[in-house]
Structure formats: structure tokens, C-alpha cells
Write a protein that holds these residues in place. Structure first.
Motif, PDB file in Angstrom:
ATOM      1  N   LYS A 208      84.074 -40.238  56.030  1.00 56.00           N
ATOM      2  CA  LYS A 208      84.314 -39.058  55.198  1.00 56.00           C
ATOM      3  C   LYS A 208      83.769 -39.208  53.776  1.00 56.00           C
ATOM      4  O   LYS A 208      83.180 -38.272  53.227  1.00 56.00           O
ATOM      5  N   TRP A 209      83.953 -40.381  53.151  1.00 54.89           N
ATOM      6  CA  TRP A 209      83.601 -40.546  51.741  1.00 54.89           C
ATOM      7  C   TRP A 209      82.605 -41.669  51.455  1.00 54.89           C
ATOM      8  O   TRP A 209      82.406 -42.041  50.297  1.00 54.89           O
ATOM      9  N   GLY A 210      81.974 -42.190  52.478  1.00 51.16           N
ATOM     10  CA  GLY A 210      80.999 -43.260  52.262  1.00 51.16           C
ATOM     11  C   GLY A 210      79.912 -42.890  51.276  1.00 51.16           C
ATOM     12  O   GLY A 210      79.464 -43.713  50.473  1.00 51.16           O
ATOM     13  N   TRP A 211      79.492 -41.630  51.296  1.00 46.88           N
ATOM     14  CA  TRP A 211      78.453 -41.158  50.378  1.00 46.88           C
ATOM     15  C   TRP A 211      78.857 -41.350  48.921  1.00 46.88           C
ATOM     16  O   TRP A 211      78.019 -41.542  48.055  1.00 46.88           O
ATOM     17  N   GLU A 212      80.163 -41.301  48.664  1.00 47.36           N
ATOM     18  CA  GLU A 212      80.666 -41.391  47.291  1.00 47.36           C
ATOM     19  C   GLU A 212      81.008 -42.820  46.894  1.00 47.36           C
ATOM     20  O   GLU A 212      80.837 -43.207  45.737  1.00 47.36           O
ATOM     21  N   VAL A 213      81.498 -43.625  47.830  1.00 48.19           N
ATOM     22  CA  VAL A 213      82.068 -44.925  47.490  1.00 48.19           C
ATOM     23  C   VAL A 213      81.264 -46.124  47.983  1.00 48.19           C
ATOM     24  O   VAL A 213      81.646 -47.261  47.729  1.00 48.19           O
ATOM     25  N   GLY A 214      80.170 -45.877  48.662  1.00 47.26           N
ATOM     26  CA  GLY A 214      79.400 -46.967  49.263  1.00 47.26           C
ATOM     27  C   GLY A 214      79.011 -48.074  48.308  1.00 47.26           C
ATOM     28  O   GLY A 214      79.019 -49.248  48.672  1.00 47.26           O
ATOM     29  N   ARG A 215      78.695 -47.728  47.083  1.00 45.38           N
ATOM     30  CA  ARG A 215      78.255 -48.746  46.117  1.00 45.38           C
ATOM     31  C   ARG A 215      79.376 -49.670  45.650  1.00 45.38           C
ATOM     32  O   ARG A 215      79.115 -50.678  44.998  1.00 45.38           O
ATOM     33  N   PHE A 216      80.617 -49.331  45.978  1.00 47.13           N
ATOM     34  CA  PHE A 216      81.752 -50.156  45.560  1.00 47.13           C
ATOM     35  C   PHE A 216      82.181 -51.180  46.613  1.00 47.13           C
ATOM     36  O   PHE A 216      83.030 -52.016  46.342  1.00 47.13           O
ATOM     37  N   LEU A 217      81.634 -51.090  47.796  1.00 47.84           N
ATOM     38  CA  LEU A 217      82.076 -51.935  48.908  1.00 47.84           C
ATOM     39  C   LEU A 217      81.711 -53.399  48.685  1.00 47.84           C
ATOM     40  O   LEU A 217      80.791 -53.710  47.929  1.00 47.84           O
ATOM     41  N   PRO A 218      82.419 -54.298  49.381  1.00 47.32           N
ATOM     42  CA  PRO A 218      82.120 -55.731  49.254  1.00 47.32           C
ATOM     43  C   PRO A 218      80.688 -56.045  49.687  1.00 47.32           C
ATOM     44  O   PRO A 218      80.108 -55.345  50.517  1.00 47.32           O
ATOM     45  N   GLU A 219      80.148 -57.095  49.137  1.00 52.07           N
ATOM     46  CA  GLU A 219      78.822 -57.583  49.509  1.00 52.07           C
ATOM     47  C   GLU A 219      78.748 -57.786  51.014  1.00 52.07           C
ATOM     48  O   GLU A 219      79.656 -58.342  51.624  1.00 52.07           O
ATOM     49  N   GLY A 220      77.688 -57.288  51.614  1.00 52.65           N
ATOM     50  CA  GLY A 220      77.494 -57.460  53.049  1.00 52.65           C
ATOM     51  C   GLY A 220      78.110 -56.367  53.903  1.00 52.65           C
ATOM     52  O   GLY A 220      78.080 -56.434  55.130  1.00 52.65           O
ATOM     53  N   MET A 221      78.670 -55.348  53.271  1.00 52.55           N
ATOM     54  CA  MET A 221      79.287 -54.254  54.015  1.00 52.55           C
ATOM     55  C   MET A 221      78.704 -52.935  53.539  1.00 52.55           C
ATOM     56  O   MET A 221      78.733 -52.634  52.352  1.00 52.55           O
ATOM     57  N   GLY A 222      78.195 -52.147  54.466  1.00 54.86           N
ATOM     58  CA  GLY A 222      77.662 -50.835  54.123  1.00 54.86           C
ATOM     59  C   GLY A 222      78.543 -49.738  54.669  1.00 54.86           C
ATOM     60  O   GLY A 222      79.526 -49.990  55.377  1.00 54.86           O
ATOM     61  N   THR A 223      78.194 -48.507  54.365  1.00 61.83           N
ATOM     62  CA  THR A 223      78.997 -47.370  54.807  1.00 61.83           C
ATOM     63  C   THR A 223      78.891 -47.133  56.304  1.00 61.83           C
ATOM     64  O   THR A 223      79.741 -46.457  56.876  1.00 61.83           O
TER      65      THR A 223
ATOM     66  N   ALA B  46      91.277 -48.371  48.996  1.00 60.69           N
ATOM     67  CA  ALA B  46      90.730 -48.820  47.712  1.00 60.69           C
ATOM     68  C   ALA B  46      89.359 -49.454  47.946  1.00 60.69           C
ATOM     69  O   ALA B  46      89.259 -50.671  48.106  1.00 60.69           O
ATOM     70  N   PRO B  47      88.282 -48.635  47.971  1.00 59.50           N
ATOM     71  CA  PRO B  47      86.954 -49.187  48.238  1.00 59.50           C
ATOM     72  C   PRO B  47      86.476 -50.148  47.150  1.00 59.50           C
ATOM     73  O   PRO B  47      85.621 -50.991  47.406  1.00 59.50           O
ATOM     74  N   ARG B  48      87.047 -50.031  45.948  1.00 61.44           N
ATOM     75  CA  ARG B  48      86.691 -50.953  44.864  1.00 61.44           C
ATOM     76  C   ARG B  48      87.419 -52.287  44.996  1.00 61.44           C
ATOM     77  O   ARG B  48      87.195 -53.206  44.224  1.00 61.44           O
ATOM     78  N   GLY B  49      88.348 -52.398  45.950  1.00 60.62           N
ATOM     79  CA  GLY B  49      89.073 -53.644  46.155  1.00 60.62           C
ATOM     80  C   GLY B  49      90.415 -53.661  45.453  1.00 60.62           C
ATOM     81  O   GLY B  49      91.107 -52.644  45.375  1.00 60.62           O
ATOM     82  N   THR B  50      90.771 -54.814  44.939  1.00 61.67           N
ATOM     83  CA  THR B  50      92.078 -55.009  44.315  1.00 61.67           C
ATOM     84  C   THR B  50      92.040 -54.468  42.891  1.00 61.67           C
ATOM     85  O   THR B  50      91.980 -55.205  41.918  1.00 61.67           O
ATOM     86  N   THR B  51      92.106 -53.148  42.801  1.00 62.41           N
ATOM     87  CA  THR B  51      92.032 -52.443  41.525  1.00 62.41           C
ATOM     88  C   THR B  51      93.360 -52.528  40.782  1.00 62.41           C
ATOM     89  O   THR B  51      94.352 -53.041  41.304  1.00 62.41           O
TER      90      THR B  51
END
Length: 149
Positions: free
Chosen positions: A112-127, A64-69
């Protein structure tokens, strides 16, 4: 790190999720997307969202790259779910992975999916985060192992 991370869909994200959900429901394999259906913890009604299952070392996972969805909160209360693409339905049980064991799964997911979900990651964490950074944020990124029912 113990803060809760959640980035809900906004604006175009909602339209994109709807399109991916629609395509997966019709059997279109869009970068591996499938529809996950869980039972709503409040409504008791089925809730469906597009997800990207990860196959790693003979096992399947949901990250869950968006976190606690909402689907994460629902799965924590009722581990029965269904994965679907087109007519293929797979009843599953979702078992949450301990934060201490999430790093290699999250790393593989981002590869595998960083290109798609990178913008949802927690602050300070990149793909391209290293293992130490992923481990520091692992508690904020729920991971579930998928078991057949």
C-alpha cells in the motif's frame, strides 16, 4: 537479524512530515495519513507524528518503516496514544506485535505505501521484498496493533 534500524527524518523529510501533519490536523486525507500523538518518554510532553494506519483482516496496525523511531520508543513505555485527522480523535492503545507475526502485516503495508516509505527500509530490503526477506528484517520494523481505549 538483531541490529537496530533507525532512519530519522532529514532535510526534506522534515518539511514533508510537517506538511502531512498540518494537513491531517485540518482533516485532509492524504493517502490515509493520520497524526499519532504519544507521550514523550523523557519530556512527558505530547509528541505528534504523521503515520499511515493499515487496516488488514478487520484489524488496524501501525508499521514503523524507519525502524525504532522516537514514537516507537515512546509507545513501548506508554501504550496510550491518540490518532487524529481533523476533528476526529481516537484514543488508542498500541500493542506491539511479535517479530514472528509481522511478515504479512509488513507485506501488506509495503504493497500500500511502499512508494512513500521505500527509502526508509533497512539495508537489503526493498518494497518488493518476498516473505523470507521481510521475515529476516521483521525485528527491525516495529509493528503495533491499534486497540480502541
Amino acid at each position: 537479524m538483531t541490529t537496530t534500524h533507525y532512519r530519522g527524518p532529514q532535510g526534506m523529510d522534515r518539511a514533508f512530515n510537517s506538511a502531512v501533519r498540518w494537513l491531517a490536523a485540518r482533516g485532509v486525507n492524504l493517502a490515509g495519513a493520520q497524526n499519532l500523538t504519544v507521550i514523550g518518554r523523557r519530556s512527558g510532553e505530547p509528541q505528534t507524528v504523521p503515520v499511515n494506519p493499515l487496516h488488514l483482516d478487520g484489524r488496524d496496525y501501525l508499521v514503523a518503516p524507519r525502524g525504532t523511531t522516537q514514537w516507537v520508543r515512546n509507545a513501548r513505555l506508554n501504550d496510550s496514544a491518540e490518532l487524529r485527522r481533523g476533528r476526529r480523535r481516537r484514543p488508542v492503545r498500541l500493542v506491539e506485535i511479535s517479530p514472528a507475526d509481522r511478515t504479512p502485516i509488513i507485506k501488506s503495508y509495503l504493497d500500500k505505501w511502499g512508494w512513500e516509505v521505500g527509502r526508509f527500509l533497512p539495508e537489503g530490503m526493498g518494497t518488493d521484498a518476498d516473505d523470507a526477506t521481510i521475515a529476516a528484517h521483521a525485528e527491525q520494523l516495529p509493528v503495533f496493533e491499534i486497540h480502541s481505549r
